[in-house]
Write an enzyme that holds these catalytic residues in place. Structure first.
Site, PDB file in Angstrom:
ATOM      1  N   GLU A 273       0.876  -1.180   0.000  1.00 56.44           N
ATOM      2  CA  GLU A 273       0.000   0.000   0.000  1.00 56.44           C
ATOM      3  C   GLU A 273       0.909   1.224   0.000  1.00 56.44           C
ATOM      4  O   GLU A 273       1.398   1.636   1.056  1.00 56.44           O
ATOM      5  CB  GLU A 273      -0.898   0.001   1.248  1.00 56.44           C
ATOM      6  CG  GLU A 273      -1.895  -1.141   1.298  1.00 56.44           C
ATOM      7  CD  GLU A 273      -3.079  -0.938   0.385  1.00 56.44           C
ATOM      8  OE1 GLU A 273      -3.152   0.128  -0.257  1.00 56.44           O
ATOM      9  OE2 GLU A 273      -3.926  -1.838   0.310  1.00 56.44           O
TER      10      GLU A 273
ATOM     11  N   CYS B 117      -2.585   9.069   2.700  1.00 59.95           N
ATOM     12  CA  CYS B 117      -2.216   8.551   1.377  1.00 59.95           C
ATOM     13  C   CYS B 117      -3.288   8.905   0.360  1.00 59.95           C
ATOM     14  O   CYS B 117      -3.020   8.956  -0.841  1.00 59.95           O
ATOM     15  CB  CYS B 117      -1.985   7.047   1.425  1.00 59.95           C
ATOM     16  SG  CYS B 117      -3.374   6.108   2.081  1.00 59.95           S
TER      17      CYS B 117
END
Length: 543
Positions: free
Chosen positions: A301, A335
């Site tokens: 990720e 993010c």
């Protein structure tokens, strides 16, 4: 993670409350919340952490011990230490993985619904400590209290999801072409899972991976960010208490606080069947290559240089609110933060004027105060990154708003900023973890999609429009190339029921809901012959 119109799960104020406050207000009473030594000591003690002594940063087979160097954990609001942690050494790490492997057999052989009941007990224990954990997240990470509460709630929510999943880890059957044969697909526990998480979501990201890994029958070994060790220790203490009460091997959950060297060991360690890594694309590329070298299973990720597109038919009120939270929420340190804003040229000036007005009314201050909407950057390095990024833009673009260090508020506070750049400006192609929003114009929908897809990362994206045709083009095969593709909601809104992750340099991993659990399992195709004969597939004769 959190819906674009809320600041937390269930308890946050709506974005419209941004307009109620004067910018940069920071009273003495607010400052005391993060500087009151008695309050900090109480917050730590309430989670079985020591405010004065060194806290061991490794849990090995149920024993808290560490033999690495001692570090301070700093509060981003003040820049001062709030506690000491002794990191895990290389030998501590080895013992932690040994403990996880020794717990593996008993845990994987427990029926999945029984594992689900253990997750339910963990979920309940976390919920019982929601307030205390949230305060510590705000102190150590710097995000505002409603967001911190939402983050801990996210662990609780994914644990809820895992409880339900424990009764639906389904394989399936398919017909065999051979008489007297049955075919089925089975999913069994993969092994032992390593989890490397980042500072920006010190509780939730571990919760995503751990909840699903555990309910799938895999012990976990967690290396959190070196800058958020206290909250990591607090969370694992709660989980370990549950394992103890249930009479289960303590190695089912292990913790190794440490620096990058521990992460490198995890990537190269053949004893870890899967390593989940959340962090930058640069580091993720190195981690992924190390895991792949040993044919381990990576779950990456990584970065997200996310864009939001504003069409000229968009609901402008909705869009302004969504962009505001997506760009400045968590001080631009998600993010999924919106870093690129693409606005159709005929509404650009009007939209940017309204957005700047909203920015001017954002209250910046102590994250523990209930009226604060933006807290500090997590590290001093990010303050430098903020300065350097805006300097690079000023030479060939425009800074429309911001570009100011708020040193009167605290050492790591900055003013969220808006720039205007051309579509080919280098700043649009780099992800910097600070609250700087780059804006640019486009002519047509096709131009906007092309600009959205032009960067290396492919995590999150959002389109604001009322045109149903563009909606389906956006989510279709020639639309956004991201893993998260939203319409009329910001880039940073995600729920645990969906798979979270992205494409390209974001790493391709998926965590949380949907069928992400399959990554944590060993997938097996089984053929069972009950005919007493031995026919071969495809009609082959071998006689």
């Amino acid at each position: 993670m959190l819906l674009a119109t809320r600041l937390s799960t269930g308890i946050g104020r709506t974005i419209s409350s941004y307009t109620r406050y004067s910018p940069f207000t920071f009273g003495i009473g607010l400052r005391m919340l993060s500087t009151d030594s008695n309050g900090i000591a109480s917050a730590l003690s309430g989670l079985d952490l020591s405010p004065t002594n060194v806290n061991p940063g490794a849990l090995i087979n149920g024993e808290w011990k560490a033999t690495g160097k001692v570090i301070d954990s700093y509060c981003p609001t003040t820049g001062k230490s709030i506690g000491k942690v002794q990191l895990a050494s290389d030998s501590d790490y080895t013992l932690a993985v040994d403990a996880a492997k020794s717990a593996q057999t008993k845990w994987r052989n427990m029926p999945a619904p029984a594992r689900g009941q253990v997750l339910l007990a963990m979920r309940t224990a976390l919920a019982d400590n929601l307030s205390a954990l949230s305060q510590l997240v705000s102190l150590e990470n710097g995000k505002i209290l409603p967001e911190a509460t939402g983050e801990v709630q996210e662990f609780i929510d994914i644990a809820d999801f895992a409880v339900g999943l424990s009764r639906s880890l389904n394989g399936f059957t398919m017909p065999s072409e051979r008489p007297g044969h049955a075919m089925m697909e089975m999913y069994n526990p993969l092994g032992t899972v390593g989890i490397i998480s980042a500072f920006n979501f010190p509780v939730a990201v571990f919760g995503w991976a751990a909840s699903i890994a555990l309910v799938c029958g895999n012990p976990v070994v967690w290396k959190p960010s070196e800058t958020t060790p206290l909250i990591s220790i607090a969370v694992v203490k709660i989980l370990q208490d549950v394992l103890k009460k249930e009479g289960l091997p303590p190695g089912i959950v292990s913790l190794v606080c440490g620096a990058g060297d521990i992460g490198s060991q995890m990537a190269a360690d053949r004893r870890l069947d899967l390593v989940s890594f959340t962090g930058s694309t640069k580091t993720g590329r190195q981690v992924g290559m190390k895991i792949q070298e040993r044919f381990g299973k990576p779950l990456l990720e990584l970065g997200g240089n996310n864009a939001m597109i504003i069409m000229n038919d968009a609901d402008m009120d909705l869009a302004v609110r969504a962009v505001l939270f997506a760009a400045v929420g968590t001080a631009g340190q998600r993010c999924t933060t919106c870093r690129r804003l693409l606005v159709q040229e005929d509404v650009y000036d009007t939209f940017i004027e309204r957005l700047i007005k909203a920015y001017k009314n954002v209250r910046i201050g102590d994250p523990l105060d209930s009226s604060t909407l933006v807290g500090p950057l997590h590290t001093k390095k990010q303050v430098d990154d903020y300065n350097q990024l805006l300097q690079s833009v000023a030479s060939s673009g425009k800074v429309l708003y911001g570009d100011k260090l708020l040193t009167d508020v605290g050492p790591q506070f900055v003013l969220p900023s808006i720039t205007q750049v051309e579509p080919d400006h280098p700043a649009l192609f780099q992800e910097v973890f600070v609250p700087v929003l780059h804006t640019t114009k486009f002519k047509t929908f096709e131009d906007a999609v092309r600009m959205n897809n032009s960067v290396g990362q492919g995590l999150s994206s959002a389109l604001f429009t009322k045109d149903i045709g563009n909606v389906f083009r956006w989510v279709g095969p020639s639309g956004s190339d991201c893993g998260i593709v939203n319409v009329n909601i910001g880039s940073s809104g995600a729920e645990v029921g969906g798979a979270f992750g992205g494409e390209k340099e974001t790493g391709g991993g998926r965590q949380a809901g949907s069928d992400s659990w399959k990554l944590f399992m060993r997938r097996q195709t089984c053929t069972i012959n009950y005919s007493g004969e031995l026919p071969l597939a495809q009609g082959i004769k071998f006689e």
